[in-house]
Scaffold this motif. Structure first.
Motif, PDB file in Angstrom:
ATOM      1  N   THR A  54       0.876  -1.174   0.000  1.00 31.97           N
ATOM      2  CA  THR A  54       0.000   0.000   0.000  1.00 31.97           C
ATOM      3  C   THR A  54       0.909   1.218   0.000  1.00 31.97           C
ATOM      4  O   THR A  54       2.061   1.126   0.422  1.00 31.97           O
ATOM      5  CB  THR A  54      -0.888   0.038   1.258  1.00 31.97           C
ATOM      6  N   PRO A  55       0.401   2.356  -0.471  1.00 29.85           N
ATOM      7  CA  PRO A  55       1.237   3.556  -0.487  1.00 29.85           C
ATOM      8  C   PRO A  55       1.729   3.943   0.907  1.00 29.85           C
ATOM      9  O   PRO A  55       2.706   4.680   1.060  1.00 29.85           O
ATOM     10  CB  PRO A  55       0.305   4.628  -1.055  1.00 29.85           C
ATOM     11  N   LEU A  56       1.042   3.455   1.958  1.00 24.36           N
ATOM     12  CA  LEU A  56       1.460   3.799   3.323  1.00 24.36           C
ATOM     13  C   LEU A  56       2.660   2.982   3.776  1.00 24.36           C
ATOM     14  O   LEU A  56       3.326   3.338   4.749  1.00 24.36           O
ATOM     15  CB  LEU A  56       0.291   3.565   4.290  1.00 24.36           C
ATOM     16  N   ASP A  57       2.915   1.897   3.084  1.00 24.04           N
ATOM     17  CA  ASP A  57       4.055   1.046   3.426  1.00 24.04           C
ATOM     18  C   ASP A  57       5.360   1.843   3.327  1.00 24.04           C
ATOM     19  O   ASP A  57       5.615   2.480   2.302  1.00 24.04           O
ATOM     20  CB  ASP A  57       4.132  -0.125   2.436  1.00 24.04           C
ATOM     21  N   GLN A  58       6.141   1.798   4.402  1.00 22.03           N
ATOM     22  CA  GLN A  58       7.388   2.593   4.377  1.00 22.03           C
ATOM     23  C   GLN A  58       8.358   2.095   3.308  1.00 22.03           C
ATOM     24  O   GLN A  58       9.134   2.865   2.749  1.00 22.03           O
ATOM     25  CB  GLN A  58       8.051   2.529   5.750  1.00 22.03           C
ATOM     26  N   THR A  59       8.293   0.795   3.026  1.00 23.49           N
ATOM     27  CA  THR A  59       9.255   0.233   2.079  1.00 23.49           C
ATOM     28  C   THR A  59       8.633  -0.012   0.714  1.00 23.49           C
ATOM     29  O   THR A  59       9.172  -0.773  -0.080  1.00 23.49           O
ATOM     30  CB  THR A  59       9.833  -1.083   2.621  1.00 23.49           C
ATOM     31  N   ALA A  60       7.496   0.584   0.460  1.00 25.69           N
ATOM     32  CA  ALA A  60       6.859   0.379  -0.843  1.00 25.69           C
ATOM     33  C   ALA A  60       7.819   0.755  -1.961  1.00 25.69           C
ATOM     34  O   ALA A  60       8.450   1.804  -1.918  1.00 25.69           O
ATOM     35  CB  ALA A  60       5.606   1.238  -0.936  1.00 25.69           C
ATOM     36  N   PRO A  61       7.945  -0.131  -2.988  1.00 22.77           N
ATOM     37  CA  PRO A  61       8.905   0.134  -4.070  1.00 22.77           C
ATOM     38  C   PRO A  61       8.630   1.463  -4.760  1.00 22.77           C
ATOM     39  O   PRO A  61       7.485   1.815  -5.008  1.00 22.77           O
ATOM     40  CB  PRO A  61       8.675  -1.036  -5.028  1.00 22.77           C
ATOM     41  N   THR A  62       9.678   2.216  -5.022  1.00 19.49           N
ATOM     42  CA  THR A  62       9.575   3.508  -5.701  1.00 19.49           C
ATOM     43  C   THR A  62      10.339   3.429  -7.017  1.00 19.49           C
ATOM     44  O   THR A  62      10.918   2.385  -7.333  1.00 19.49           O
ATOM     45  CB  THR A  62      10.201   4.617  -4.852  1.00 19.49           C
ATOM     46  N   HIS A  63      10.373   4.562  -7.716  1.00 16.62           N
ATOM     47  CA  HIS A  63      11.134   4.555  -8.955  1.00 16.62           C
ATOM     48  C   HIS A  63      12.554   5.095  -8.780  1.00 16.62           C
ATOM     49  O   HIS A  63      13.288   5.257  -9.749  1.00 16.62           O
ATOM     50  CB  HIS A  63      10.378   5.307 -10.047  1.00 16.62           C
ATOM     51  N   VAL A  64      12.924   5.348  -7.507  1.00 18.81           N
ATOM     52  CA  VAL A  64      14.288   5.831  -7.245  1.00 18.81           C
ATOM     53  C   VAL A  64      15.308   4.833  -7.784  1.00 18.81           C
ATOM     54  O   VAL A  64      16.272   5.186  -8.462  1.00 18.81           O
ATOM     55  CB  VAL A  64      14.491   6.059  -5.737  1.00 18.81           C
ATOM     56  N   PHE A  65      15.039   3.545  -7.515  1.00 20.64           N
ATOM     57  CA  PHE A  65      15.977   2.513  -7.955  1.00 20.64           C
ATOM     58  C   PHE A  65      15.992   2.410  -9.475  1.00 20.64           C
ATOM     59  O   PHE A  65      17.054   2.221 -10.085  1.00 20.64           O
ATOM     60  CB  PHE A  65      15.594   1.171  -7.326  1.00 20.64           C
ATOM     61  N   THR A  66      14.822   2.576 -10.106  1.00 23.69           N
ATOM     62  CA  THR A  66      14.764   2.538 -11.573  1.00 23.69           C
ATOM     63  C   THR A  66      15.666   3.617 -12.148  1.00 23.69           C
ATOM     64  O   THR A  66      16.465   3.371 -13.057  1.00 23.69           O
ATOM     65  CB  THR A  66      13.323   2.781 -12.055  1.00 23.69           C
ATOM     66  N   TRP A  67      15.521   4.830 -11.605  1.00 29.50           N
ATOM     67  CA  TRP A  67      16.342   5.948 -12.084  1.00 29.50           C
ATOM     68  C   TRP A  67      17.822   5.690 -11.837  1.00 29.50           C
ATOM     69  O   TRP A  67      18.672   5.939 -12.696  1.00 29.50           O
ATOM     70  CB  TRP A  67      15.928   7.252 -11.393  1.00 29.50           C
ATOM     71  N   PHE A  68      18.093   5.180 -10.642  1.00 27.23           N
ATOM     72  CA  PHE A  68      19.488   4.919 -10.279  1.00 27.23           C
ATOM     73  C   PHE A  68      20.117   3.920 -11.248  1.00 27.23           C
ATOM     74  O   PHE A  68      21.203   4.144 -11.800  1.00 27.23           O
ATOM     75  CB  PHE A  68      19.555   4.397  -8.845  1.00 27.23           C
ATOM     76  N   MET A  69      19.390   2.815 -11.485  1.00 29.85           N
ATOM     77  CA  MET A  69      19.936   1.798 -12.387  1.00 29.85           C
ATOM     78  C   MET A  69      19.985   2.324 -13.823  1.00 29.85           C
ATOM     79  O   MET A  69      20.878   1.970 -14.597  1.00 29.85           O
ATOM     80  CB  MET A  69      19.084   0.523 -12.336  1.00 29.85           C
ATOM     81  N   GLY A  70      19.018   3.183 -14.148  1.00 25.57           N
ATOM     82  CA  GLY A  70      19.039   3.812 -15.467  1.00 25.57           C
ATOM     83  C   GLY A  70      20.316   4.622 -15.635  1.00 25.57           C
ATOM     84  O   GLY A  70      20.977   4.574 -16.686  1.00 25.57           O
ATOM     85  N   PHE A  71      20.688   5.319 -14.573  1.00 26.17           N
ATOM     86  CA  PHE A  71      21.921   6.109 -14.606  1.00 26.17           C
ATOM     87  C   PHE A  71      23.141   5.201 -14.796  1.00 26.17           C
ATOM     88  O   PHE A  71      24.037   5.482 -15.605  1.00 26.17           O
ATOM     89  CB  PHE A  71      22.042   6.914 -13.307  1.00 26.17           C
ATOM     90  N   VAL A  72      23.140   4.072 -14.051  1.00 26.88           N
ATOM     91  CA  VAL A  72      24.249   3.120 -14.177  1.00 26.88           C
ATOM     92  C   VAL A  72      24.336   2.617 -15.613  1.00 26.88           C
ATOM     93  O   VAL A  72      25.413   2.586 -16.221  1.00 26.88           O
ATOM     94  CB  VAL A  72      24.058   1.932 -13.199  1.00 26.88           C
ATOM     95  N   ALA A  73      23.177   2.240 -16.173  1.00 23.68           N
ATOM     96  CA  ALA A  73      23.150   1.746 -17.553  1.00 23.68           C
ATOM     97  C   ALA A  73      23.667   2.804 -18.513  1.00 23.68           C
ATOM     98  O   ALA A  73      24.455   2.515 -19.417  1.00 23.68           O
ATOM     99  CB  ALA A  73      21.722   1.330 -17.920  1.00 23.68           C
TER     100      ALA A  73
END
Lengths: 256, 318
Positions: free
Chosen positions: B31-50
């Motif tokens: 749920t959006p209230l979940d503190q660890t709910a997946p975000t797109h931060v990691f997508t962007w980060f890995m996009g940067f790595v790529a």
């Protein structure tokens, strides 16, 4: 200028009470500007003798005088070149020489000749190289001119060419004669090589081991530059080899 | 004909990580209230790595040096990225690893970003502690090492100290220090400098002892003074050994630092880890571990660069 008077040198053996006699009652006088070679089999005390002139060791009995004064320690007036090059590996060739000059407080005086010296032995373009980048022969050349740069009255050479191949040796022998003639200093060289001794020196001191003493002093009255193939050269060599017991075919007849 | 495909491996691996993260279903709903709910931060980060690997690939066409470096490193980077792929698979995608104790990459990344201010302060505090202790330990170690290498009498006293105390892990003394020390910072500095002192002293001493006698004798014939013998001959001649001690010392210093922070010091990365564990903030804890790794790797790398510079006169160190 160097007077060695009745010196005896004994070393205490580690752990044992006995002592080892390296040199016994040896006397020798060396004139200014002479080229002296000392030959003899290992253990005859020739290195010890040289180190005493350098001021790194002192006689147990007797004394070593330099210009009439007893030698009490090392001095830039008595340079020493070792068999293994002792260039400081963390300094370039040129810095090695400059460091020697500055330590001897002679940089003001002789700093300007560093480049000339490098040129003489063909190391000009290696001035800024580190010792590990040079060949064995180049290192020994650098060590030689480092010691010469401070303009010592005496240059002591402890088998300086011992670790080099024979062609490099011969080249360096010529360079040594050249430098010696040019600077006119006194040279005292230890060598295992009879040819080298005959080729380079005015006088050859033959020593015998246990205890080290002089068995013969041979004059070499051949003018420079010398010819390695001359008959005089061969005659002297045979005589020296005999003295060192390496040409003993002739003597076998006595035993039979 | 050299193959070019190997150079693309890291790029492909990075893209696979992104694809898995975005398209493979997670092991549970968030749920959006979940503190660890997946975000797109990691997508962007890995996009940067790529993107970085893409740029590197393009650079490899232009520069020979970039090409060689990429070929050399391609497999290692790919392996690292594949490990990341497996890690995310085992956590976020399937929950094979026990949840919530092993958070996935995105959660860790978000925790680092969330706590960046306190993390940055912790890094600074840790580094301050590390370098204060390291500096003192190195200075005293080099002094003791040179003195012991130089003089038999000093060696008589220093050698047994190094031998006996050197065999005991320095953190053994931590409880005593925590009890006795006036300030925890001071106590930790003492502990770290003690830890650094052993290796530096012993390698410096061995370094000075290993300098050939003829090197000193040659220097002596030039009239080098006693001062010069120590500072201009003995010290540079044993630099290679000293750096061994500096490297070893850094690794034990890092250990001592962490233990001190985990056990008592009330600031720094070790302290932060403990605090997040107390709050059951596992992502924050992992984040701090990542930051610790980066910090120590950087410190060791900088030391390595300095070593290469100082020892460039050495064969094979250039």
């Amino acid at each position: 200028m160097i007077e060695i008077k009745n010196i005896t040198k004994t070393f205490k053996r580690e752990g044992a009470n006995e002592s080892l006699c390296a040199i016994e009652d040896l006397s020798l006088s060396i004139k200014r500007g002479e080229f002296i070679s000392i030959i003899g089999t290992s253990g005859c005390g020739k290195s010890t003798l040289l180190r005493m002139i350098a001021g790194l060791e002192f006689p147990t009995k007797g004394e070593v005088l330099f210009d009439g004064e007893p030698i009490s320690g090392t001095s830039p007036n008595r340079g020493l070149v070792f068999q293994e090059h002792t260039l400081f590996p963390w300094m370039t060739v040129k810095k090695n020489i400059v460091f020697a000059l500055k330590s001897a407080k002679r940089y003001e005086q002789y700093g300007s000749i560093v480049d000339t010296l490098l040129e003489t032995v063909g190391l000009r373009q290696f001035a800024n190289s580190y010792p590990h980048q040079l060949s064995g022969g180049m290192r020994q050349r650098a060590a030689l001119i480092r010691s010469l740069a401070v303009s010592p009255d005496v240059l002591l050479l402890d088998e300086p060419l011992g670790a080099l191949d024979s062609f490099t040796r011969m080249q360096l022998q010529d360079e040594i004669v050249h430098l010696w003639k040019e600077r006119g200093n006194t040279m005292v060289m230890i060598t295992h090589d009879v040819d080298e001794a005959v080729y380079l020196s005015n006088r050859i001191i033959v020593m015998s081991p246990r205890p080290g003493r002089i068995v013969e002093i041979v004059d070499v009255p051949i003018s420079y530059p010398r010819n390695r193939g001359a008959s005089e050269f061969a005659r002297l060599r045979t005589r020296l080899l005999k003295r060192l017991d390496f040409a003993s075919e002739v003597e076998h007849e006595y035993y039979l | 004909m050299k193959t070019h495909i190997i150079k693309l491996f890291p790029l492909i691996a990075a893209i696979l990580v992104i694809l898995q993260y975005v398209f493979v279903p997670n092991f549970r709903e968030f749920t959006p209230l979940d503190q660890t709910a997946p975000t797109h931060v990691f997508t962007w980060f890995m996009g940067f790595v790529a993107l970085m690997f893409l740029v590197w690939n393009i650079a490899a066409f232009v520069s020979k040096k970039a090409d060689e470096k990429l070929r050399q490193a391609a497999l290692i980077y790919s392996a690292a990225l594949v490990l990341l792929l497996i890690y995310d698979f085992a956590t976020l995608k399937t929950g094979i690893l026990p949840q919530p104790f092993v958070p996935w990459s995105d959660a860790i990344l978000n925790a680092i970003i969330r706590d960046r201010v306190i993390l940055w302060r912790s890094v600074l505090h840790s580094l301050r502690l590390l370098f204060t202790g390291y500096g003192i330990g190195v200075t005293l170690g080099i002094i003791a090492g040179v003195a012991a290498g130089w003089s038999k009498h000093v060696r008589y006293w220093v050698q047994p100290v190094v031998k006996v105390l050197g065999a005991i892990p320095p953190v053994t003394w931590l409880p005593i220090i925590l009890v006795v020390a006036n300030s925890l910072f001071g106590g930790a500095v003492f502990l770290i400098s003690l830890a650094v002192w052993y290796p530096v002293t012993s390698t410096t001493m061995n370094g000075v002892l290993s300098v050939p006698k003829s090197t000193f004798e040659a220097a002596k014939t030039f009239g080098v003074t006693q001062f010069g013998m120590i500072f201009k001959v003995a010290l540079p001649a044993s630099m290679q050994f000293i750096f061994q001690g500096l490297m070893q010392g850094m690794s034990v210093a890092c250990t001592a630092l962490l233990v001190a922070e985990l056990m008592g010091v009330e600031a720094g990365l070790g302290w932060y880890i403990n605090r997040q564990r107390g709050w059951a903030d596992f992502a924050g804890m992992y984040g701090a571990i990542v930051i610790i790794c980066i910090t120590f790797l950087t410190v060791t790398n900088v030391l390595n660069i300095i070593r290469r510079r100082v020892l460039r006169w050495k064969d094979g160190e250039a």
